[in-house]
Design a protein around this motif. Structure first.
Motif, short mmCIF file in Angstrom:
data_model
loop_
_atom_site.label_atom_id
_atom_site.label_comp_id
_atom_site.label_asym_id
_atom_site.label_seq_id
_atom_site.Cartn_x
_atom_site.Cartn_y
_atom_site.Cartn_z
N SER A 117 -6.93 0.73 -2.62
CA SER A 117 -7.13 1.28 -3.86
C SER A 117 -7.21 0.29 -5.22
O SER A 117 -7.10 0.77 -6.29
N MET A 118 -6.88 -0.91 -4.85
CA MET A 118 -6.65 -1.85 -5.75
C MET A 118 -7.83 -2.65 -6.02
O MET A 118 -8.76 -2.95 -5.01
N LYS A 119 -7.73 -3.30 -7.27
CA LYS A 119 -8.92 -4.37 -7.64
C LYS A 119 -8.25 -5.78 -7.45
O LYS A 119 -6.94 -6.09 -7.75
N SER A 120 -9.01 -6.74 -7.46
CA SER A 120 -8.53 -8.03 -7.35
C SER A 120 -7.91 -8.68 -8.61
O SER A 120 -8.33 -7.97 -9.60
N GLY A 121 -6.67 -8.82 -8.45
CA GLY A 121 -5.82 -9.50 -9.57
C GLY A 121 -5.06 -8.33 -10.01
O GLY A 121 -3.85 -8.46 -10.89
N GLU A 122 -5.15 -7.02 -9.41
CA GLU A 122 -4.14 -5.86 -9.74
C GLU A 122 -2.79 -6.21 -9.07
O GLU A 122 -2.77 -6.62 -8.17
N ARG A 123 -1.77 -5.56 -9.94
CA ARG A 123 -0.45 -5.70 -9.60
C ARG A 123 0.02 -4.32 -9.50
O ARG A 123 -0.03 -3.61 -10.65
N ALA A 124 0.72 -3.75 -8.63
CA ALA A 124 1.00 -2.41 -8.44
C ALA A 124 2.37 -2.22 -7.74
O ALA A 124 2.61 -2.94 -7.03
N LEU A 125 3.13 -1.02 -8.13
CA LEU A 125 4.26 -0.40 -7.02
C LEU A 125 3.82 0.60 -6.38
O LEU A 125 3.25 1.57 -6.82
N LEU A 126 3.94 0.39 -4.97
CA LEU A 126 3.35 1.43 -4.14
C LEU A 126 4.88 2.16 -3.56
O LEU A 126 5.72 1.50 -3.35
N HIS A 127 4.93 3.53 -3.73
CA HIS A 127 5.66 4.28 -3.07
C HIS A 127 5.29 4.74 -1.65
O HIS A 127 4.27 5.50 -1.78
N VAL A 128 5.97 4.32 -0.55
CA VAL A 128 5.57 4.63 0.88
C VAL A 128 6.62 5.63 1.45
O VAL A 128 7.67 5.02 1.57
N ASP A 129 6.08 6.72 2.01
CA ASP A 129 7.10 7.34 2.91
C ASP A 129 7.30 6.74 4.13
O ASP A 129 6.19 6.23 4.83
N TRP A 130 8.50 7.08 4.78
CA TRP A 130 8.81 6.67 5.99
C TRP A 130 7.47 6.71 7.14
O TRP A 130 7.67 5.81 8.08
N GLU A 131 7.13 7.75 7.07
CA GLU A 131 6.12 8.19 8.14
C GLU A 131 5.14 7.04 8.16
O GLU A 131 4.38 7.00 9.38
N LEU A 132 4.49 6.36 7.12
CA LEU A 132 3.48 5.44 7.01
C LEU A 132 4.08 4.06 6.98
O LEU A 132 3.45 3.18 6.38
N GLY A 133 5.49 3.75 7.06
CA GLY A 133 6.08 2.68 7.05
C GLY A 133 6.66 2.36 8.70
O GLY A 133 5.84 2.29 9.55
N TYR A 134 8.09 2.19 8.60
CA TYR A 134 8.64 1.69 9.91
C TYR A 134 8.95 2.92 10.72
O TYR A 134 9.78 2.61 11.61
N GLY A 135 8.71 4.10 10.06
CA GLY A 135 8.91 5.32 10.87
C GLY A 135 10.31 5.43 11.35
O GLY A 135 10.93 5.29 10.63
N GLU A 136 10.43 6.34 12.45
CA GLU A 136 11.49 7.20 12.68
C GLU A 136 12.67 6.21 13.31
O GLU A 136 13.86 6.51 12.92
N GLU A 137 12.18 5.26 13.78
CA GLU A 137 13.24 4.14 14.48
C GLU A 137 13.52 2.93 13.68
O GLU A 137 14.39 2.40 13.84
N GLY A 138 12.70 2.72 12.69
CA GLY A 138 12.73 1.57 11.78
C GLY A 138 12.69 0.36 12.61
O GLY A 138 11.85 0.30 13.65
N SER A 139 13.38 -0.80 12.13
CA SER A 139 13.01 -2.14 12.64
C SER A 139 14.47 -2.93 12.48
O SER A 139 15.10 -3.00 11.42
N PHE A 140 14.98 -3.32 13.76
CA PHE A 140 16.21 -3.98 13.76
C PHE A 140 16.10 -5.43 14.08
O PHE A 140 17.06 -6.04 14.15
#
Length: 365
Positions: A117-140
């Motif tokens: 969704s970003m353009k070149s040079g754009e800086r943004a803060l993204l809020h990502v829920d766990w389902e689209l991140g490291y999931g139920e188990e996370g990363s150790f």
């Protein structure tokens, strides 16, 4: 007047390796994030990109957005949302990340949606829920992310290559990577000539991303020379941009990378000297300029900087001299010592005896 003319006569063409580029000040790009206390606080409206991904724009970008399968180059910081634990920072590593939209790792799915969704040079803060991140188990392992952790990404999209322009770096031959980097360097040079420093820096960073440490480590002989002929000018022109932005420490870093490969590079020595002088590191700056002068003894820009350092040192000496004079005052003139009465008496007595002795001497016939 001659100094001004000499300075104006210096080339500003990044392709010209024979002249030193002298830089003036011009701020065209925000500094990279400096706050290590936690994610930035953003007051702007939150844009919903997906039911699990939201975005807040920190700095607007320019141009088009990347399409699916585009190769994107970006920097980011990542935090666990509920604890502000930072688990990754590519700015600190000074190494942009390559992300191919639609082919990203599972744990970067949310990040990929945001970058698309970003353009070149754009800086943004993204809020990502766990389902689209490291999931139920996370990363150790690395990175260390707890299970079911919502994430925050501060992302800057440096730029991107459309899918039709090429392939992922890992799928390219050595020649293809060097050619792709050289195209980015040439585009950066065009922007540099037009004083579009923001766009130029993005192109140089993307070029450098094609030739990371892991790639350079594998190169020998002519292929290493070919890669350095593209990579080093990118670092030097990044340094030129940093000087204009008054980001002197970063300029020193870019020049030092070049000098680690080519210790006698005149442009790198000159620009590092300029940055060090601006930071007040006059001894180190003088050392760089003097070394540069050995390899370019006729260069007027180097001579001018050495003269400015000498004038600066003289001004500091005179200032310190005035300070000490104000503290201790002028040295008083020595006063004549008063003779004691004993000394005066003996001087009178000796004079009297001598006078009497002369009177009693017999006269000659």
């Amino acid at each position: 007047m001659e100094d001004a003319q000499d300075r104006n006569n210096q080339s500003n063409d990044p392709n010209d390796d024979n002249d030193i580029i002298t830089e003036s000040a011009a701020v065209v790009r925000d500094e990279p994030p400096q706050d290590d206390k936690g994610p930035p606080k953003i007051d702007c409206e939150m844009e919903v990109l997906h039911d699990k991904v939201k975005k807040q724009v920190i700095k607007e970008g320019h141009g088009q957005k990347p399409a699916k399968f585009a190769t994107c180059f970006l920097h980011y910081k990542a935090w666990v949302a509920n604890s502000s634990h930072k688990f990754e920072d590519t700015w600190q590593e000074q190494r942009p990340v390559e992300l191919i939209l639609g082919k990203e790792k599972t744990e970067m799915t949310g990040l990929g949606i945001g970058v698309a969704s970003m353009k070149s040079g754009e800086r943004a803060l993204l809020h990502v829920d766990w389902e689209l991140g490291y999931g139920e188990e996370g990363s150790f392992s690395f990175p260390n992310v707890p299970p079911m952790a919502d994430l925050l990404y501060e992302v800057e999209l440096i730029g991107f290559d459309e899918a039709k322009e090429g392939k992922a770096r890992s799928d390219m031959t050595v020649e293809e990577r060097i050619q792709a980097a050289d195209r980015r360097k040439m585009e950066g040079n065009s922007y540099f000539k037009e004083e579009k420093l923001q766009e130029a820096m993005q192109q140089y960073e993307m070029a450098i991303a094609y030739m990371g440490d892991d790639f350079m480590f594998q190169l020998f002989g002519k292929y290493r020379d070919m890669a350095l002929a593209v990579k080093n000018p990118c670092h030097l022109n990044m340094a030129a941009c940093m000087l204009k932005l008054k980001r002197y420490s970063e300029a020193i870093g870019q020049c030092s990378i070049v000098l680690s490969e080519d210790e006698n590079n005149v442009k790198a020595l000159f620009r590092r000297g300029k940055a060090r002088a601006e930071l007040g590191q006059t001894d180190a700056a003088r050392e760089d300029f003097q070394k540069a002068r050995k390899f370019a003894p006729e260069d007027k820009a180097i001579a001018r900087e050495l003269r400015l350092l000498a004038e600066h040192d003289k001004a500091i000496y005179e200032k310190q001299k005035e300070i000490y004079k104000g503290i201790f005052g002028d040295r008083p003139e020595p006063k004549p010592k008063r003779l004691s009465w004993v000394v005066v008496f003996w001087q009178w007595l000796v004079s009297l005896i001598c006078s009497l002795f002369k009177r009693r001497q017999p006269k000659a016939d």
